[in-house]
Design an enzyme around this catalytic site. Structure first.
Site, short mmCIF file in Angstrom:
data_model
loop_
_atom_site.label_atom_id
_atom_site.label_comp_id
_atom_site.label_asym_id
_atom_site.label_seq_id
_atom_site.Cartn_x
_atom_site.Cartn_y
_atom_site.Cartn_z
N GLU A 95 0.82 -1.21 0.00
CA GLU A 95 0.00 0.00 0.00
C GLU A 95 0.86 1.27 0.00
O GLU A 95 0.57 2.22 -0.73
CB GLU A 95 -0.94 0.00 1.20
CG GLU A 95 -2.04 -1.04 1.11
CD GLU A 95 -3.06 -0.91 2.22
OE1 GLU A 95 -4.04 -0.16 2.04
OE2 GLU A 95 -2.87 -1.54 3.28
N GLU A 134 -4.52 -10.04 3.18
CA GLU A 134 -5.47 -9.60 4.21
C GLU A 134 -6.62 -10.57 4.43
O GLU A 134 -7.05 -10.80 5.56
CB GLU A 134 -6.01 -8.20 3.85
CG GLU A 134 -5.07 -7.05 4.15
CD GLU A 134 -3.97 -6.88 3.12
OE1 GLU A 134 -3.15 -5.97 3.29
OE2 GLU A 134 -3.93 -7.65 2.12
#
Length: 265
Positions: free
Chosen positions: A116, A136
């Site tokens: 990210e 995730e």
């Protein structure tokens, strides 16, 4: 303090920001996100371009899940809320839409929140050891630092959905093919290449760099007609801010363009 886990150095016009937790594969406690944002702002005041890298063999293995589990336990099983500039996606926006361009030097793990923050930079260089993943779903969490916006715009909805649902890991060659990185280099050469690119970028006019980093991403969000209108405004403003670079070209003082070897793939 998470600030102790980050390094900051000025090399002429280049700010070097390092994630400095190599014994944990540079896993990041959430408090580090805001600190990265603050260092990005500092770099914008002091430098003309910046390089973001990880100390040791890994860029970042992502969010420190042990730190997250501890805070969940302390907060009755609920994720503590963020506010204002401490929101992770806002902190990383200080990289993506700050004053200066950022180049990421990527090696080893570029996972989860590590991917990210890499996606918030403007140019990304990966060496042979780099691998990319969004695990995730396997951890029972979701991206939370702007990844659903920035990464999805790089690789597309289908690829990001696949990475998140299946935990698929992309090697450096696949990441290059999927637009996650723009440059591929040999093992150990990412930081060298990132500094080289940052030096080239720092040689541009500050106003031009700002127009590119601020303008392109916003134009991408607009309708066709609005985007063309804003492009005209940005172009006129950039041209009126100074003519010395045009004169350098016309009077043959500028370095001529020449082809470079294609990035490895």
């Amino acid at each position: 303090m998470s600030e102790d886990l980050l390094s900051y150095e000025l090399d002429n016009d280049i700010a070097l920001i390092g994630i400095n937790r190599p014994e944990k594969r540079n896993a990041m406690p959430e408090a580090m996100f805001a600190d990265l944002g603050r260092l990005a702002e500092k770099a914008g005041q002091e430098a003309r371009a910046a390089v973001l890298f990880g100390h040791g063999p890994h860029f970042s293995a992502g969010l420190d899940l042990a730190d997250l589990a501890r805070r969940l336990k302390e907060n009755g099983g609920k994720r503590p809320p963020h506010a204002g500039p401490y929101m992770p996606h806002i902190a990383f926006d200080k990289i993506a839409r700050g004053r200066i361009p950022f180049v990421a030097a990527l090696s080893g793990a570029v996972i989860g929140a590590g991917l990210e923050v890499a996606a918030a930079t403007h140019v990304r260089v990966a060496d042979d050891t780099a691998f990319f993943a969004l695990p995730e779903a396997q951890r029972g969490i979701f991206v939370g630092a702007g990844g659903s916006v920035r990464i999805q715009r790089l690789v597309g909805n289908a690829r990001m959905t696949d990475m998140m649902l299946t935990g698929r890991v992309l090697g450096a060659d696949e990441a290059y093919a999927q637009n996650l990185v723009q440059y591929r280099v040999d093992e150990g050469k990412a930081i060298e290449k990132a500094k080289e690119l940052a030096t080239v970028i720092a040689g541009n006019r500050v106003e031009t760099n700002w127009s590119i980093t601020q303008g392109l991403s916003r134009v991408n969000d607009m309708s066709y007609d609005d985007a063309l209108f804003v492009e005209t405004l940005i172009g006129r403003n950039a041209a009126s801010a100074g003519t010395e670079r045009l004169l350098d070209f016309l009077e043959k003082r500028a370095k001529p363009l020449a082809p470079h070897p294609a990035p490895r793939n």
